[in-house]
Design a protein around this motif. Structure first.
Motif, mmCIF file in Angstrom:
data_model
loop_
_atom_site.group_PDB
_atom_site.id
_atom_site.type_symbol
_atom_site.label_atom_id
_atom_site.label_comp_id
_atom_site.label_asym_id
_atom_site.label_seq_id
_atom_site.Cartn_x
_atom_site.Cartn_y
_atom_site.Cartn_z
ATOM 1 N N ASN A 113 0.842 -1.201 0.000
ATOM 2 C CA ASN A 113 0.000 0.000 0.000
ATOM 3 C C ASN A 113 0.875 1.249 0.000
ATOM 4 N N TRP A 114 2.084 1.091 -0.503
ATOM 5 C CA TRP A 114 3.047 2.184 -0.422
ATOM 6 C C TRP A 114 2.684 3.334 -1.366
ATOM 7 N N THR A 115 3.062 4.535 -0.926
ATOM 8 C CA THR A 115 2.919 5.695 -1.791
ATOM 9 C C THR A 115 4.313 6.275 -2.054
ATOM 10 N N VAL A 116 4.347 7.238 -2.969
ATOM 11 C CA VAL A 116 5.618 7.877 -3.330
ATOM 12 C C VAL A 116 6.316 8.431 -2.084
ATOM 13 N N ASP A 117 5.512 8.888 -1.137
ATOM 14 C CA ASP A 117 6.063 9.467 0.088
ATOM 15 C C ASP A 117 7.093 8.539 0.745
ATOM 16 N N ARG A 118 6.785 7.239 0.736
ATOM 17 C CA ARG A 118 7.634 6.267 1.414
ATOM 18 C C ARG A 118 9.003 6.101 0.744
ATOM 19 N N VAL A 119 9.066 6.377 -0.555
ATOM 20 C CA VAL A 119 10.320 6.132 -1.294
ATOM 21 C C VAL A 119 10.918 7.421 -1.864
ATOM 22 N N LYS A 120 10.450 8.571 -1.393
ATOM 23 C CA LYS A 120 10.880 9.840 -1.982
ATOM 24 C C LYS A 120 12.391 10.073 -1.909
ATOM 25 N N ARG A 121 12.990 9.555 -0.844
ATOM 26 C CA ARG A 121 14.434 9.760 -0.702
ATOM 27 C C ARG A 121 15.183 9.046 -1.830
ATOM 28 N N ARG A 122 14.730 7.814 -2.106
ATOM 29 C CA ARG A 122 15.353 7.049 -3.189
ATOM 30 C C ARG A 122 15.124 7.717 -4.546
ATOM 31 N N ILE A 123 13.940 8.274 -4.720
ATOM 32 C CA ILE A 123 13.627 8.924 -5.999
ATOM 33 C C ILE A 123 14.535 10.142 -6.206
ATOM 34 N N ARG A 124 14.805 10.842 -5.114
ATOM 35 C CA ARG A 124 15.675 12.035 -5.217
ATOM 36 C C ARG A 124 17.095 11.693 -5.656
ATOM 37 N N TRP A 125 17.482 10.420 -5.460
ATOM 38 C CA TRP A 125 18.834 10.020 -5.869
ATOM 39 C C TRP A 125 19.117 10.333 -7.329
ATOM 40 N N VAL A 126 18.081 10.281 -8.152
ATOM 41 C CA VAL A 126 18.357 10.450 -9.588
ATOM 42 C C VAL A 126 18.436 11.919 -9.997
ATOM 43 N N SER A 127 18.255 12.841 -9.040
ATOM 44 C CA SER A 127 18.251 14.253 -9.425
ATOM 45 C C SER A 127 19.590 14.672 -10.044
ATOM 46 N N GLU A 128 20.672 14.001 -9.668
ATOM 47 C CA GLU A 128 21.975 14.360 -10.262
ATOM 48 C C GLU A 128 22.109 13.860 -11.706
ATOM 49 N N PHE A 129 21.124 13.114 -12.174
ATOM 50 C CA PHE A 129 21.180 12.607 -13.554
ATOM 51 C C PHE A 129 20.165 13.287 -14.468
ATOM 52 N N THR A 130 19.608 14.407 -13.997
ATOM 53 C CA THR A 130 18.648 15.102 -14.852
ATOM 54 C C THR A 130 19.393 15.996 -15.834
ATOM 55 N N GLY A 131 18.762 16.229 -16.962
ATOM 56 C CA GLY A 131 19.390 17.079 -17.976
ATOM 57 C C GLY A 131 18.694 16.904 -19.303
ATOM 58 N N LYS A 132 19.223 17.591 -20.296
ATOM 59 C CA LYS A 132 18.561 17.634 -21.597
ATOM 60 C C LYS A 132 18.449 16.269 -22.257
ATOM 61 N N GLU A 133 19.561 15.555 -22.311
ATOM 62 C CA GLU A 133 19.567 14.232 -22.951
ATOM 63 C C GLU A 133 19.339 13.129 -21.921
ATOM 64 N N SER A 134 18.917 13.557 -20.734
ATOM 65 C CA SER A 134 18.894 12.637 -19.611
ATOM 66 C C SER A 134 17.521 12.658 -18.944
ATOM 67 N N ILE A 135 17.449 12.302 -17.672
ATOM 68 C CA ILE A 135 16.165 12.251 -16.964
ATOM 69 C C ILE A 135 15.542 13.647 -16.891
ATOM 70 N N ASP A 136 14.270 13.728 -17.228
ATOM 71 C CA ASP A 136 13.569 15.007 -17.287
ATOM 72 C C ASP A 136 13.285 15.527 -15.870
ATOM 73 N N SER A 137 13.858 16.692 -15.563
ATOM 74 C CA SER A 137 13.727 17.209 -14.194
ATOM 75 C C SER A 137 12.284 17.596 -13.869
#
Ligand SMILES: [Mn+2]
Length: 288
Positions: free
Chosen positions: A123-147
């Motif tokens: 019954n998990w929501t995004v709230d429970r895993v938000k820290r893990r999701i934030r890990w990818v913020s360093e991989f955002t960019g034009k040719e990369s993960i959409d910020s």
């Protein structure tokens, strides 16, 4: 052309016992086409399993394009994409570390309306895993993960948390390619990169209904977290070997072990000929 197909992807052979229990229980609830795609190292065992006509599965060898961190997670996406060659309309991907306990027709029916139908983990929501999701913020960019997509999902903490172990997709969908590309860019640094990226995809595709999520966890339920009563669980997902590690979950062991015992007793998938060779250290320890 095929309307629907169930697919597994085996990398190493230690998970072959898990695969067997999953296939055996799947057959109580689903009679359609099942393909087990296997890397060369596990293919001989999968072939032996497929020789058991009771299971009625197809063993298919495949070589991953990349080997390294998160390789199985990347290759499962490519494997489903490859099914466009044979015109599979909707393809389910199922992790080997699962067992089936109730019908899955509702999930299959629901998948018809989407390019990609994910399943909520417990019954998990995004709230429970938000820290893990934030890990990818360093991989955002034009040719990369959409910020923007990353921000969107982090602004919707009540959205369901998804899991890469059970999902259904149309092999031609752009969503699969985006999932692959974004997982690729963070594959070396992010733990279970595919699953983290799957959450970011919600930010891109959920609101226009190209992507959907089955809410409630009955098709992706962990024995560790026990968010549902057993009678409501259709697919149990024994992440982290929680079927054979009693220290992780006695409940997972109790659910899985009798299934394994039955498979051995009835020699399902010719298991007696390969169970030692599979070399699963947890099962070995439990049987010694
Ligand atoms: Mn899994």
């Amino acid at each position: 052309m095929q309307e629907f197909q169930v697919n597994y992807l085996m990398s190493g052979s230690p998970h072959a016992p898990y695969l067997l229990a999953s296939l055996y229980t799947l057959r109580f609830h689903y009679s359609g086409h099942v393909v087990v795609h296997a890397w060369p190292e596990s293919f001989p065992l999968v072939e032996l399993i497929a020789k058991d006509h009771r299971l009625n599965i197809e063993a298919r060898k495949r070589e991953p394009a990349y080997r390294g961190r998160n390789a199985q997670f990347l290759d499962k996406i490519k494997m489903i994409q490859s099914l466009k060659e044979e015109q599979v309309l909707h393809a389910a991907y199922i992790d080997a570390d699962t067992t089936f306990h109730r019908p899955i027709d509702e999930l299959i029916d629901a998948s018809q309306a989407y390019e990609f139908l994910a399943t909520q983990f417990n019954n998990w929501t995004v709230d429970r895993v938000k820290r893990r999701i934030r890990w990818v913020s360093e991989f955002t960019g034009k040719e990369s993960i959409d910020s923007e997509c990353l921000e969107t999902v982090l602004n919707h903490l009540d959205w369901p948390s998804v899991n890469g172990g059970v999902w259904i997709a149309t092999p031609t969908s752009e969503i699969l390619q985006t999932w692959y590309d974004w997982t690729w860019v963070c594959r070396k640094k992010v733990f279970i990169a595919d699953e983290v990226v799957l959450h970011v995809l919600l930010g891109k595709y959920l609101r226009d209904f190209r992507m959907g999520v089955w809410h409630g966890g009955q098709f992706n339920s962990s024995p560790i977290y026990k968010s549902l009563p057993p009678s409501e669980i259709a697919i149990m997902h024994y992440h982290g070997d929680s079927n054979v590690r009693t220290s992780k979950s006695r409940y997972g062991f109790k659910a899985w072990w009798p299934i394994w015992k039955t498979c051995v007793q009835r020699n399902i998938g010719n298991v007696r000929s390969w169970k030692d060779e599979a070399n699963n250290k947890f099962i070995k320890a439990l049987e010694s």
